[in-house]
Each structure stands twice: as C-alpha cells, then as structure tokens.
Design a protein around this motif. Sequence first.
Motif, PDB file in Angstrom:
ATOM      1  N   GLN A 401      91.506 -12.242  66.384  1.00 57.26           N
ATOM      2  CA  GLN A 401      91.702 -13.073  67.570  1.00 57.26           C
ATOM      3  C   GLN A 401      90.392 -13.782  67.936  1.00 57.26           C
ATOM      4  O   GLN A 401      90.379 -14.978  68.204  1.00 57.26           O
ATOM      5  CB  GLN A 401      92.117 -12.142  68.692  1.00 57.26           C
ATOM      6  N   ALA A 402      89.310 -13.030  67.901  1.00 54.02           N
ATOM      7  CA  ALA A 402      88.013 -13.598  68.240  1.00 54.02           C
ATOM      8  C   ALA A 402      87.632 -14.695  67.247  1.00 54.02           C
ATOM      9  O   ALA A 402      87.174 -15.773  67.627  1.00 54.02           O
ATOM     10  CB  ALA A 402      86.949 -12.508  68.238  1.00 54.02           C
ATOM     11  N   PHE A 403      87.858 -14.404  65.982  1.00 52.82           N
ATOM     12  CA  PHE A 403      87.508 -15.354  64.924  1.00 52.82           C
ATOM     13  C   PHE A 403      88.312 -16.645  65.056  1.00 52.82           C
ATOM     14  O   PHE A 403      87.764 -17.750  65.058  1.00 52.82           O
ATOM     15  CB  PHE A 403      87.779 -14.679  63.571  1.00 52.82           C
ATOM     16  N   LEU A 404      89.617 -16.496  65.221  1.00 55.66           N
ATOM     17  CA  LEU A 404      90.477 -17.682  65.280  1.00 55.66           C
ATOM     18  C   LEU A 404      90.286 -18.466  66.572  1.00 55.66           C
ATOM     19  O   LEU A 404      90.349 -19.697  66.572  1.00 55.66           O
ATOM     20  CB  LEU A 404      91.943 -17.270  65.120  1.00 55.66           C
ATOM     21  N   SER A 405      90.055 -17.737  67.660  1.00 53.99           N
ATOM     22  CA  SER A 405      89.924 -18.408  68.965  1.00 53.99           C
ATOM     23  C   SER A 405      88.788 -19.420  68.980  1.00 53.99           C
ATOM     24  O   SER A 405      88.834 -20.403  69.719  1.00 53.99           O
ATOM     25  CB  SER A 405      89.674 -17.378  70.070  1.00 53.99           C
ATOM     26  N   GLU A 406      87.774 -19.168  68.177  1.00 55.18           N
ATOM     27  CA  GLU A 406      86.656 -20.116  68.138  1.00 55.18           C
ATOM     28  C   GLU A 406      87.122 -21.500  67.700  1.00 55.18           C
ATOM     29  O   GLU A 406      86.495 -22.499  68.037  1.00 55.18           O
ATOM     30  CB  GLU A 406      85.571 -19.618  67.183  1.00 55.18           C
ATOM     31  N   PHE A 416      95.665 -26.803  76.564  1.00 59.34           N
ATOM     32  CA  PHE A 416      95.900 -26.648  75.121  1.00 59.34           C
ATOM     33  C   PHE A 416      95.258 -25.371  74.574  1.00 59.34           C
ATOM     34  O   PHE A 416      95.701 -24.824  73.569  1.00 59.34           O
ATOM     35  CB  PHE A 416      95.354 -27.850  74.334  1.00 59.34           C
ATOM     36  N   GLN A 417      94.186 -24.934  75.254  1.00 61.59           N
ATOM     37  CA  GLN A 417      93.527 -23.721  74.768  1.00 61.59           C
ATOM     38  C   GLN A 417      94.476 -22.520  74.854  1.00 61.59           C
ATOM     39  O   GLN A 417      94.568 -21.730  73.913  1.00 61.59           O
ATOM     40  CB  GLN A 417      92.252 -23.444  75.564  1.00 61.59           C
ATOM     41  N   SER A 418      95.198 -22.428  75.956  1.00 62.87           N
ATOM     42  CA  SER A 418      96.099 -21.273  76.052  1.00 62.87           C
ATOM     43  C   SER A 418      97.278 -21.394  75.088  1.00 62.87           C
ATOM     44  O   SER A 418      97.789 -20.381  74.615  1.00 62.87           O
ATOM     45  CB  SER A 418      96.547 -21.005  77.491  1.00 62.87           C
ATOM     46  N   LEU A 419      97.676 -22.627  74.768  1.00 56.09           N
ATOM     47  CA  LEU A 419      98.712 -22.788  73.736  1.00 56.09           C
ATOM     48  C   LEU A 419      98.211 -22.247  72.400  1.00 56.09           C
ATOM     49  O   LEU A 419      98.947 -21.593  71.656  1.00 56.09           O
ATOM     50  CB  LEU A 419      99.097 -24.257  73.568  1.00 56.09           C
ATOM     51  N   ALA A 420      96.944 -22.529  72.121  1.00 60.73           N
ATOM     52  CA  ALA A 420      96.354 -22.035  70.862  1.00 60.73           C
ATOM     53  C   ALA A 420      96.301 -20.507  70.883  1.00 60.73           C
ATOM     54  O   ALA A 420      96.677 -19.847  69.913  1.00 60.73           O
ATOM     55  CB  ALA A 420      94.963 -22.621  70.669  1.00 60.73           C
ATOM     56  N   PHE A 421      95.856 -19.951  72.011  1.00 63.43           N
ATOM     57  CA  PHE A 421      95.768 -18.486  72.106  1.00 63.43           C
ATOM     58  C   PHE A 421      97.147 -17.846  71.930  1.00 63.43           C
ATOM     59  O   PHE A 421      97.289 -16.833  71.249  1.00 63.43           O
ATOM     60  CB  PHE A 421      95.170 -18.066  73.452  1.00 63.43           C
ATOM     61  N   ASP A 422      98.166 -18.466  72.547  1.00 59.86           N
ATOM     62  CA  ASP A 422      99.528 -17.931  72.396  1.00 59.86           C
ATOM     63  C   ASP A 422      99.948 -17.926  70.938  1.00 59.86           C
ATOM     64  O   ASP A 422     100.535 -16.955  70.446  1.00 59.86           O
ATOM     65  CB  ASP A 422     100.538 -18.784  73.185  1.00 59.86           C
ATOM     66  N   ALA A 423      99.666 -19.042  70.249  1.00 60.84           N
ATOM     67  CA  ALA A 423     100.066 -19.147  68.841  1.00 60.84           C
ATOM     68  C   ALA A 423      99.336 -18.088  68.008  1.00 60.84           C
ATOM     69  O   ALA A 423      99.922 -17.458  67.124  1.00 60.84           O
ATOM     70  CB  ALA A 423      99.768 -20.548  68.309  1.00 60.84           C
ATOM     71  N   ALA A 432      99.081  -9.485  61.395  1.00 61.75           N
ATOM     72  CA  ALA A 432      97.864  -8.699  61.200  1.00 61.75           C
ATOM     73  C   ALA A 432      98.025  -7.263  61.669  1.00 61.75           C
ATOM     74  O   ALA A 432      97.413  -6.358  61.116  1.00 61.75           O
ATOM     75  CB  ALA A 432      96.709  -9.354  61.918  1.00 61.75           C
ATOM     76  N   ALA A 433      98.859  -7.062  62.658  1.00 64.35           N
ATOM     77  CA  ALA A 433      98.974  -5.729  63.222  1.00 64.35           C
ATOM     78  C   ALA A 433      99.596  -4.746  62.240  1.00 64.35           C
ATOM     79  O   ALA A 433      99.420  -3.550  62.361  1.00 64.35           O
ATOM     80  CB  ALA A 433      99.803  -5.780  64.502  1.00 64.35           C
TER      81      ALA A 433
END
Lengths: 435, 251
Positions: A401-406, A416-423, A432-433
Amino acid sequence: MNMELKRIRTEAETAVLEAFIDAQETLPGKSETLSDRRQRMALFEQQGLPHRRVEEWKYTDLRTLMRTIAPLTLSLGEGQAPEVDIPAPLLEDAVQIVIVDGRLVRADNLPQGVALTPLRDALAEGSVSLSGATTPDRAIDALNAAFVSDGAALTVEKGATVETPIEIVSLRSGVEAMSHMRVEVSMGEGASAKIVERHISPDGAATQSSAVTRYAVADDASLDLMRFQMEGNAATHLGETVLDLAGKSNAKLLHIVAGAKLSRSETRVTFNGEESRLDVAGITMVADRQHADLTLYVDHLVPFGDSTETFKSVIDDRARAVFQGKIVVAQDAQKTDAQMSTNALLLSEAADMIAKPELEIFADDVSCAHGATCGEMDEDLLFYLLARGIPHNEARRLLLQAFLSEGAELYDGHPFQSLAFDAIDRWLEEHAARG
Amino acid sequence: MLEIKNLHARIAEDGTEILRGVDLTIPKGEVHAIMGPNGSGKSTLSYVIAGKEDYEVTEGEILLDGENILEMDPHERANAGLFLAFQYPIEIPGVATMTFLRTALNSNRKARGQEELSTPDFMRVVKEKAAELNISMDMLKRPLNVGFSGGEKKRNEIMQMALLEPSVGVLDETDSGLDIDALKVVADGVNALRGADRSFLVITHYQRLLNHIVPDVVHVLSNGRIIKTGDKDLALELEAKGYADIIAEAA
C-alpha cells in the motif's frame, strides 16, 4: 537473387481487413473521413498488427498475443442496444458520459461551460478528423480511426472552471466483439476540468476494444485526469491517451492499470507551448497471467516545460508488466525539467517486469533524469513490521500500500487521491493478502 | 522471563557459525547486560531471539516465559511478549507512524484475545506515551522513522515498547548514535518500564549506557559464547581494561 517476400497474414489480420471492407461504407463520416479511414487501413494492410520487430511493440507483440479478432460491433443504431448495468460514478458528485460497446448511450446534464456532441454526429458533420500518423508505432490510433463510429466530442468553454467531475465510462456489455470508442476533448483558454475515464468490462468475456481519448489543453488551461483500466479478466484493451499542451497549461494524469488479460495503454504528450507542466503517474497491479503494457511518450518541443513521470508496479503470479517511457527534449526546448522514475515489486518468482526508460535530449541546458528499480519486497522492512507483532499478510499489505500510494502523490489532497487509494486497497484485498 | 539454553546459530546463507552455545537466564524483574567486542555475536543473538530468517538455529532452545519460541514466526514471538528495540530502526516511507502503531498494537491485542482499541482510546494512549519520551505529535504524523534523527528513532523504539508492554525487552545497542541528552531520555524511558514482571536484555558496546540503565547482571560475550558473568562492576572493569584480558583469561 531477387525474391519477393510476401508476408503471411494471421487470421486476426485477415479478419480486420475483411471487417473493414464490409463496414467502411456504413461508418459515419463524409468522403474525406472515409478516405482518412482508408488511408489508416492501407497502412494496416501493409504492416499488419504490430509485432516484436517494431521497436515500440517489442514487449507487446500483438501479432502473437491477438490470435483472433472478434467480430466488429457496429454501433450504428441498428440492432438492439444490449442491456447493461451502468455503475454509479466513483465520485458521488460526478456526471457521467456512458459509452457501451463503442456507442454513446447516455450523457447526464453536463455542468455549465461543457458541451457534448456525439462523435457520430461530429464525424458526420466533418468537425472531427480521423487523419493521423501512419507509422507502425501508432497502430492503436490507426485501428481505432479506421473503425470508430461513436464516442464523444467535448468542449470546455474558455475560462470555465468546471468543479463537477466528469466521468467517461466506456463499458463493454460482454458481447464477445471488438469495439472502438473515441473521445475528443477541447479545453478553451484558461479553462479547468476534472475528468475520470473508466474502461470496464465483465469478467470472463473475451471482449476486444480500442479507446482513443484526445485532450487539447489550451493556454492557461488546467486538466486533472485519471484513467482506470479495469477491464474484465478475459478482455483485450488497447488505449491511447493524447495530451496536447499549449502555453502555461497544466495537466495531470494518473493511470490505474489493474484489468484485462492483455492491455496496452499509451500516453502521448506534446508540449507545444512554453511554461507548461505535466505530472503523469501510473499504478499497475497485475496477477495471474495478465499482460499490462504502459507506454509513455513525452515530447518537450518548447522551452520552460516541466514534467514528472512516476510509475509504480506490483506484479504477482505469472503476470507481466511493461513500462516504456520515452522523453524527448527538442533542441529548442531549453530549461526543460523532466524527472521520470519507474519502480516495480515482483511478488512471485514467475512474475515479470520490463522497464525501458529513455531520454533523448537535443537541448544543452536542461535538467532531466530517469531511474528504474525492480525487485522483491524488502525483507528488512517486512521483518521490522513482523517484529512488532504484525502478521505476515498485514505487513505485506501495509508495505505494498505504501509503495503503490506514492504513485498517487500528484493528487495529494485531491479527490482523485482517494479513488487511487480505494483501487489499491481493493486490489490488495483480493490479491496480496492471500500470499 | 527469558531462558536461552546452549544456543547455536549460523548465518543461513553461508553457514558461518556465530553463536556457539549461549546459556543465559534472565528472571522476571531483572535487567541483564551483554557486552562484548565487535563480531562477538551480540546483534546476532538479538536477531535470533526475535526470529530473523537470516539465521539458522542448529542447537539449543529459547524459552519465553517457559514457552519455546524457536518454532514461532517473528510476529508470534512479538505477540507472545517479546520486544526487540532495533539498533538501526528502519525507515518505511509511505507507512504513517500512527497507522503502524495502531496496526501493531491491535495485532498484539487481538493475539491476546483483547478488543481492538477505539480511535480515541488509542490516541490517548499514544499521546501519553509519546509525551513521556519527548515525541511530538508532529513526528507521529510523519511516515515511520522517515527523516527522524538517530535520537528520534531510538525514542520511537522505546515508545513502541511502552505501548506494547512486552514481558521481555531486548535492546540492541540502543545507545549507538545517541548524544548524552538523548541517552538520558531513552534510559529514563526504559527505567520507567522496569518492573517485577518484566525482564530486559541490554546489548551494548560501552559501559556508559549502564550508568543510566543499571543492570543486575553483566555478561561478556566473545566468539559466540558467554565467557564471564558478574555484577555491574564487571562493566566498569571492562571499561577500564578492555576486553583483551578477560578474553585471554577465558581462553
């Protein structure tokens, strides 16, 4: 010895040519448009589907990967429009423009300052041209131009500040067919808009589609764009996003690539006016046997342009991700600042990442850099989290999550940032889980 | 209580033997220090206790409150009450310190069959522990350890220990990279956690830390074995004479 080499067409290539012969007269547009279409198809006739010996397509060999071509969906209105469920917009306050199997089926009341013409009408009037490059690397645009029958032409009025997000949903009904859509967006001077593109199709349906979206960003205009490629797991997606930047304009584009069995999403940006800024980013998340190609071209033709290119990929199972990023700085484009990076994490032994960052600089006073990394998850980071009692799955999820969120930093604090986080969360939840 | 019996361990990758029969018992409520020259196996011991995969235990056992932890994963050991304060706390960009603390604390509580803490309760606990270690809320808003000074990282480690309330705390060279003031803050933090139910293993190069965290027992580790055990005066003797004599004496 003089030997004529005759190329043998694949079944798919033959199907495309035959489909064009059948369809050409029925496609919308005046004679000029038809001749553009024919010109684009003539190229296809010579070159066929792009393959590994075409440098730009080396890692996505369509000739091998697309063995068959589904019949064309002629979205001209004859026949029934298929029943589909149209998803609610990702942002609650967004208005939707809905294109199903290449046909514009719905447009909500658009906000003040935005006007829409169905592309079929624009083509019929001749107000949208289908001419374009005829080099083999432009295969998506050529194929799309030859066949496209609908989509939308949008204009954002000069000076209009459009707060309401506009969501363009390009949806496949699940009919196993090939469809093409095209959207032309023209932003007036000083205008601003937020646009979401969603390319989606149901799982299990071997749909094929091309999507060309073109944005002309005028002087002082500002575009926030986010593009979701979330096609179903059997789909083929060929996308091209074109950004044409005039002076002092500002464009942001975030790609989320998580869908399709086979996809190629191209972005082509041209700096035509000075002092413009581009931030483009990509978050690719693939698993199983997905093949996802993100290809980017940024042409700095004029001075004082700034661009950042930030791409993050996570690849699991036997999937393959391709990133090609080429930044060209023309001789005139002094004082260009371009910073490109691509980072990938491989989550399995069989996962594959191909990264090809390129810089071609002809000016002598610029600041340009690119960097590429590709590796496994850092065991030391993981151990630190485990040592605090965080279980393996959860620790992996946090790090991914940390890696992709960047990748979404260009939209820090933006909806749009929260849309990305949701995706990202949704993908990690499903993939991944489990590791 | 931590019991280490005849512990042998080697580097998994190349088979180099590092620990060659370590025996050590730290009863509840006691603080033991391990000192030793470079390369004696001090950090390896801490990693082996915590369960880092880079090392392979070839013989012996480690008991945490009577339970053998060698078969446990690192997170299970942590949740069983073990805490390792790292010599070099890792920076994790993109993971907010608060998210990390909350995930760790809740994993811990879940493993112990307790309810997860509500947000206000969690915030209250963190604020309280942070204040004791001079950690500002601003620091907690940053990604984990990113841009933290050496002292801030070590204080953050001790704060995590305070939050997780382990039964055994292993401090791996917690004094390295600290100036005197920071050392004092960290030592005060550790001393505040001392109690009848908690044991500590303090690994250090220098005696200085032991002026602040006064140990009950001092061990000297050399070449993968404990070669001498004494009270806190042993540390002073080492500081005065160096390791050479003791190592020669033991050989």
